[in-house]
Scaffold this active site. Structure first.
Site, PDB file in Angstrom:
ATOM      1  N   HIS A 272      44.302  15.263 -37.922  1.00 44.68           N
ATOM      2  CA  HIS A 272      44.942  13.941 -39.467  1.00 44.68           C
ATOM      3  C   HIS A 272      45.520  12.924 -38.230  1.00 44.68           C
ATOM      4  CE1 HIS A 272      45.260  11.754 -42.674  1.00 44.68           C
ATOM      5  NE2 HIS A 272      46.637  11.684 -42.742  1.00 44.68           N
ATOM      6  N   GLU A 273      46.921  12.931 -37.677  1.00 45.16           N
ATOM      7  CA  GLU A 273      47.711  12.371 -37.027  1.00 45.16           C
ATOM      8  C   GLU A 273      47.493  12.301 -35.848  1.00 45.16           C
ATOM      9  OE1 GLU A 273      49.951  11.052 -38.760  1.00 45.16           O
ATOM     10  OE2 GLU A 273      49.698  12.611 -40.558  1.00 45.16           O
ATOM     11  N   HIS A 276      45.319   9.196 -36.640  1.00 45.44           N
ATOM     12  CA  HIS A 276      46.087   7.650 -36.710  1.00 45.44           C
ATOM     13  C   HIS A 276      46.981   7.502 -35.032  1.00 45.44           C
ATOM     14  CE1 HIS A 276      46.568   7.670 -40.600  1.00 45.44           C
ATOM     15  NE2 HIS A 276      47.555   8.359 -40.801  1.00 45.44           N
ATOM     16  N   GLU A 302      44.465   5.044 -42.847  1.00 45.19           N
ATOM     17  CA  GLU A 302      43.661   6.255 -43.067  1.00 45.19           C
ATOM     18  C   GLU A 302      42.283   6.639 -43.282  1.00 45.19           C
ATOM     19  OE1 GLU A 302      45.352   8.470 -43.887  1.00 45.19           O
ATOM     20  OE2 GLU A 302      47.766   7.393 -43.995  1.00 45.19           O
TER      21      GLU A 302
END
Lengths: 509, 509
Positions: A272-273, A276, A302
């Site tokens: 997830h990160e 980003h 997101e």
């Protein structure tokens, strides 16, 4: 710029210098926040918060200075704007918007707020650790009071909460969000029910056990490398609440947290990160050092983290390629598990208490709960002391389960301690953007699924760079989604995607 | 302050606020430097250096602003100074001195210098890694040129180099240093010769081998705890060149480096930096957030690091207590070694190439070489390109050995990349201060050696807090040494201490 009139050139240069300085201070402040969250010693926090307050205050003053006002007055004249190149024009427009917002806040009020939120994050960490919501209430009350005052100063839009939403997703309204969330709810709640009633439950037994932290760390780094995350332009650390922070495109840091009894937490948190981070690492070099060198909105941001985490990281093809690597990291623990079984196991749908560990489907329900509570706080004056009760009731209603402690309830997220009211909807917006973007990617990239199944993640990363990442703040969220998909954001892509995915996994008819 | 006249009160308050802000920016800059040295990603360094330049520049402007000039003009009037409390008075005096120095430097020149030295440190790291002195020369040339220009602007004292010395040890001159170093040389060189001719060489064979890094780390932390280093007000990390940095008394960070084949490098490096850190962690709370909240001079600072590293860390009593702990960390590797044998082994005197790994005696020769070279650079215009040749020749002359690469020669130290010319003498001054201070401590603290041998390090730490640490910059180096010992700095204490120590170890007659 060679055709610009001399006075424009001079204003433009001064404007570029002034905004570059603001960006430089923001970069430094970003580093201080990163440090506070990754291991700054407790006893230094109080003075550090004051120092952060001082530098934020200086940054704020620059962004609302008389000089900034004069430069913007000059550069926003239509005949001047028309002479600017695309980057300068967008920079002027963005800065003017921030200027209009910021100049309404007295500098001293801004400084106090920065010190407060900086201290509140440490207080939140401590409250969460000790399961002490009352200990956190005084901070929360003050932060909410500040935000109410900001809304008054900015001027409430259709509702008070609309004013907050606009900060994270320009132009977004509660009306629009009520509609989108209503559509999601109408299709996802029945889907969740069909899943709950399905007799074909995935086997998750192989996910139980204790997973060595160093091996988890090693695998996290491996997957980041595979995604194309550049470790020479970033680093991976640990923090209570995982996050990514883009200090510059050459320094985009990620954190995760390793739970010994939950392999998936760090794994999907890292992906997830990492999503980003790919965004921030791949902004075009022309924007480096300018205020446009960051993601265009939290929703689009997101979308990139959720796309990588779920649509790639929780796909069957991904695990056909990477399960053997994972198994090699945990010898004896995942033996004999097939990619298909692993894929079904990590996609189990189950009402749960912790947002960041929720499955793709019920995740949106976690978001809607927070959205409703935030609306109550700002549009209905909900007393912060009543938050645990409201929180627990809403979890009971929406997910059928209730937290037994505030630590796994209302205290679970860092956002409110930083004053980020209005941020949560970005996650579900991100899911919707991601599904709509992936729909195009699948048509543009030949054999995307096969590529992923072969560990060829680069073509997707390059496509996303071309379509999304490179632009930074040069395009607005609406422009981006329209350019890519030819239409504004819709809820149907996410619903279609989830229905298809779970039809297979749960063998729904 | 209640008796101060209103206009003084107002000036004083503005002065306190302005200097507090400077301190806050310095704290943040300190953190950015710490980060650059402990793992900031390579690709972010260029923009980060620009950001550091911008904030340093702002800090510099505050310290040389018209407002600062006016406040100082007011507060340094004798009748105003007389009304100030001790802390405010010293703050005014210190700030006035800095103001006088800084206002002579054009702000733009200062900014360029900060960016240059910030980039130069990365360049130095790379040059050292690749053994590429020529690659570092352009940086060195520019840094030296800047310093020559600064000296012109400040006005050279008796020699150009005197002007640099004064920055690290207020009032120190080359004349005084020539005398002190002459005295040291006169007694230490013959001592080194007697040692070289002694047939009683310590056994160092047990120090050979490979020592697990995690075990080294664990033991480093253990010793820091024993010294009274507060991990809630600091942290221990790794860097190419070990250092300590006091961001505030609540955040004093240490770094060290672990060499697998050298147990003593991290061990004594950690104790050394731990000594610096004890100083910064124990400054009186009244000075927190002021410019006085730091060590009073580099010489006094090094006295504290060298005192802990050598006079405690390399003492027999210390190892009577801690050798068993060390042995437990490296099972099978140090079995059967007695404290006496260990003590002799870690105190072996041997000409070596690397300063930070040198024994207590020849360490001073390493410093004198750097001192002589720095004098040549600034008083005799030595061409930086000739540095390797001069360096190697001086090592040959003073220590009888020559580096085979520049990485273990002229490139070994970080100092010059940061422009810290004039700093090196602080280490030997530190040795002299430490010996003179310890002479008093031994008389003040009953049975100090026995206490150390029992692991009671607290009484010494408390005594040093009372005599040195608590004052921060509230007293000048000369005041401190005179208050403690009743006389100015002398070389004889260090010579006596070393002669006694090595007489035992090498059984000299």
């Amino acid at each position: 710029m060679s055709h610009a009139k001399p006075e424009v050139s001079s204003s433009l240069n001064r404007f570029r210098e002034l905004t570059a300085r603001i960006k430089q201070y923001e970069e430094i402040l970003g580093l201080v926040y990163w440090d506070m969250r990754t291991g700054a010693p407790r006893k230094g926090i109080e003075l550090r918060s004051e120092a952060v307050g001082a530098l934020s205050s200086e940054t704020f003053k620059l962004s609302t200075s008389a000089e900034m006002g004069e430069l913007l007055a000059e550069l926003t004249k239509p005949e001047q704007l028309a002479q600017l190149g695309e980057i300068d024009r967008r920079l002027v427009e963005e800065t003017a918007k921030e200027y209009e917002r910021n100049r309404k806040i007295p500098p001293e009020m801004h400084r106090e707020y920065v010190v407060l939120t900086s201290q509140a994050e440490s207080a939140w960490e401590e409250a969460k650790e000790k399961n002490d919501f009352p200990g956190f209430v005084p901070y929360l009350e003050k932060i909410i009071a500040f935000n109410r005052r900001f809304i008054e100063l900015w001027g409430a839009k259709e509702t008070s909460y609309d004013t907050l939403l606009d900060m994270y997703e320009p132009g977004l309204t509660t009306k629009e969000l009520d509609r989108l969330f209503g559509e999601l709810r109408a299709r996802l709640v029945p889907l969740a029910e069909r899943i709950a009633n399905s007799p074909n439950k995935p086997d998750v037994s192989f996910l139980e056990g204790t997973f060595d932290k160093e091996a988890q760390k090693k695998f996290s780094r491996h997957i980041l490398n595979e995604m194309g995350y550049d470790f020479e332009a970033g680093r991976l650390d640990e923090s209570v609440h995982p996050f990514a922070t883009g200090l510059s495109s050459g320094d985009v840091r990620i954190t995760t947290r390793y739970l010994p009894d939950d392999l998936t937490s760090a794994l999907f948190g890292t992906i997830h990160e990492g999503g980003h981070a790919l965004y921030e690492q791949n902004i075009m070099p022309e924007l480096a050092g300018t205020l446009l060198c960051t993601g265009t909105s939290m929703g689009i941001h997101e979308s990139q983290s959720r796309l990588w985490e779920n649509m790639i990281g929780r796909s069957l093809g991904f695990w056909e390629r990477y399960l053997p690597d994972l198994q090699a990291n945990f010898p004896g623990q995942l033996d004999g598990v097939t990619a298909e079984r692993f894929y079904r196991g990590i996609n189990v749908v189950e009402p749960s208490l912790i947002r960041i560990e929720a499955d793709e489907l019920t995740y949106n329900l976690h978001i809607m709960i927070r959205y409703e509570i935030e609306k109550m706080l700002f549009n209905e004056n909900l007393d912060p002391r009543d938050l645990p009760e409201v929180w627990n009731r809403k979890y009971k209603e929406a997910l059928g389960i209730e937290p037994s402690t505030d630590a796994e309830g209302v205290l679970q997220d860092v956002h409110w301690s930083g004053g980020a009211f209005g941020y949560f909807p970005s996650y579900s917006l991100g899911n919707m953007y991601a599904a709509q973007i992936m729909d195009v990617a699948r048509r543009d990239i030949t054999d995307l699924d096969r590529q992923v199944a072969e560990g060829q993640l680069h073509p997707l990363k390059e496509w996303l760079t071309k379509q999304v990442y490179q632009y930074g703040k040069l395009q607005q969220p609406g422009e981006i989604i329209e350019r890519i998909s030819g239409k504004p954001l819709e809820s149907s892509y996410l619903c279609d995607y989830l229905e298809n995915k779970y039809r297979d996994i749960y063998q729904l008819d």
